[in-house]
Design a protein around this motif. Structure first.
Motif, PDB file in Angstrom:
ATOM      1  N   ILE A 284       0.846  -1.203   0.000  1.00 23.41           N
ATOM      2  CA  ILE A 284       0.000   0.000   0.000  1.00 23.41           C
ATOM      3  C   ILE A 284       0.876   1.247   0.000  1.00 23.41           C
ATOM      4  O   ILE A 284       0.599   2.215  -0.703  1.00 23.41           O
ATOM      5  CB  ILE A 284      -0.979  -0.027   1.186  1.00 23.41           C
ATOM      6  N   LYS A 285       1.979   1.207   0.759  1.00 21.60           N
ATOM      7  CA  LYS A 285       2.921   2.339   0.771  1.00 21.60           C
ATOM      8  C   LYS A 285       3.470   2.585  -0.632  1.00 21.60           C
ATOM      9  O   LYS A 285       3.558   3.726  -1.084  1.00 21.60           O
ATOM     10  CB  LYS A 285       4.064   2.065   1.760  1.00 21.60           C
ATOM     11  N   TRP A 286       3.813   1.510  -1.352  1.00 27.00           N
ATOM     12  CA  TRP A 286       4.341   1.656  -2.710  1.00 27.00           C
ATOM     13  C   TRP A 286       3.294   2.182  -3.670  1.00 27.00           C
ATOM     14  O   TRP A 286       3.589   3.024  -4.515  1.00 27.00           O
ATOM     15  CB  TRP A 286       4.937   0.333  -3.200  1.00 27.00           C
ATOM     16  N   ILE A 287       2.069   1.701  -3.546  1.00 28.97           N
ATOM     17  CA  ILE A 287       0.990   2.211  -4.410  1.00 28.97           C
ATOM     18  C   ILE A 287       0.793   3.698  -4.165  1.00 28.97           C
ATOM     19  O   ILE A 287       0.685   4.486  -5.108  1.00 28.97           O
ATOM     20  CB  ILE A 287      -0.313   1.408  -4.203  1.00 28.97           C
ATOM     21  N   ASP A 288       0.785   4.099  -2.896  1.00 32.20           N
ATOM     22  CA  ASP A 288       0.628   5.523  -2.569  1.00 32.20           C
ATOM     23  C   ASP A 288       1.811   6.346  -3.078  1.00 32.20           C
ATOM     24  O   ASP A 288       1.626   7.449  -3.601  1.00 32.20           O
ATOM     25  CB  ASP A 288       0.457   5.717  -1.058  1.00 32.20           C
ATOM     26  N   GLN A 289       3.027   5.821  -2.931  1.00 30.67           N
ATOM     27  CA  GLN A 289       4.214   6.535  -3.413  1.00 30.67           C
ATOM     28  C   GLN A 289       4.175   6.686  -4.926  1.00 30.67           C
ATOM     29  O   GLN A 289       4.423   7.769  -5.460  1.00 30.67           O
ATOM     30  CB  GLN A 289       5.483   5.798  -2.989  1.00 30.67           C
TER      31      GLN A 289
END
Length: 159
Positions: free
Chosen positions: A51-56
């Motif tokens: 999820i952090k990567w998708i947001d980034q």
């Protein structure tokens, strides 16, 4: 028998629109992935990383360096995250502003094609990527900024 599949908008971010795949009368491929790992499971930390990567990616753009190359160089199929994680989510990266989220699973082998489940997810995205490439060339699908439009439905032969 042919299966109908369509590309639909999943999430809009500042720099990237994330799309996903949905077989007729089924949940989306990315929802199938997320539902395999409900909150409180042993993969909570891995889901948080994804999820952090998708947001980034959504905030900075779908730059190639944020993706792990999978499949062939010409098929636009990648995986996230690029950092150490027990999970792989497979995607089609069409541009720096358009990403199609697929399905994935637990990474237990050196390569995706050693695992039947992961290989199935990558092969589906490779097939869809081929159809998309043809439609982009023929202008039946158009990318304008973050928007993917045109003929976003496909019929696949059931294997």
């Amino acid at each position: 028998m042919k299966l109908k599949l369509k590309i639909e908008l999943f999430e809009q971010h500042d720099e990237v629109n994330f799309y996903t795949l949905r077989f007729e009368k089924d949940e989306t491929e990315v929802d199938k992935f997320l539902n395999k790992f409900p909150e409180g499971c042993e993969y909570d930390e891995d889901i948080d990383i994804l999820i952090k990567w998708i947001d980034q990616i959504g905030g900075k753009g779908a730059l190639e360096r944020y993706f792990r190359p999978e499949g062939k160089y010409t098929d636009y199929v990648y995986a996230i995250p690029i950092e150490t994680c027990n999970l792989r989510l497979y995607v089609i990266r069409l541009s720096e502003n358009v990403v199609i989220l697929g399905n994935g699973g637990i990474k237990t082998t050196k390569t995706y094609n050693e695992d039947n489940e992961l290989n199935t997810h990558v092969e589906l995205l490779q097939e869809i990527s081929g159809y998309i490439r043809n439609r982009l060339i023929n202008k039946k699908i158009v990318i304008h900024n973050k928007t993917l439009s045109g003929n976003l439905s496909f019929y696949l032969s059931q294997k």
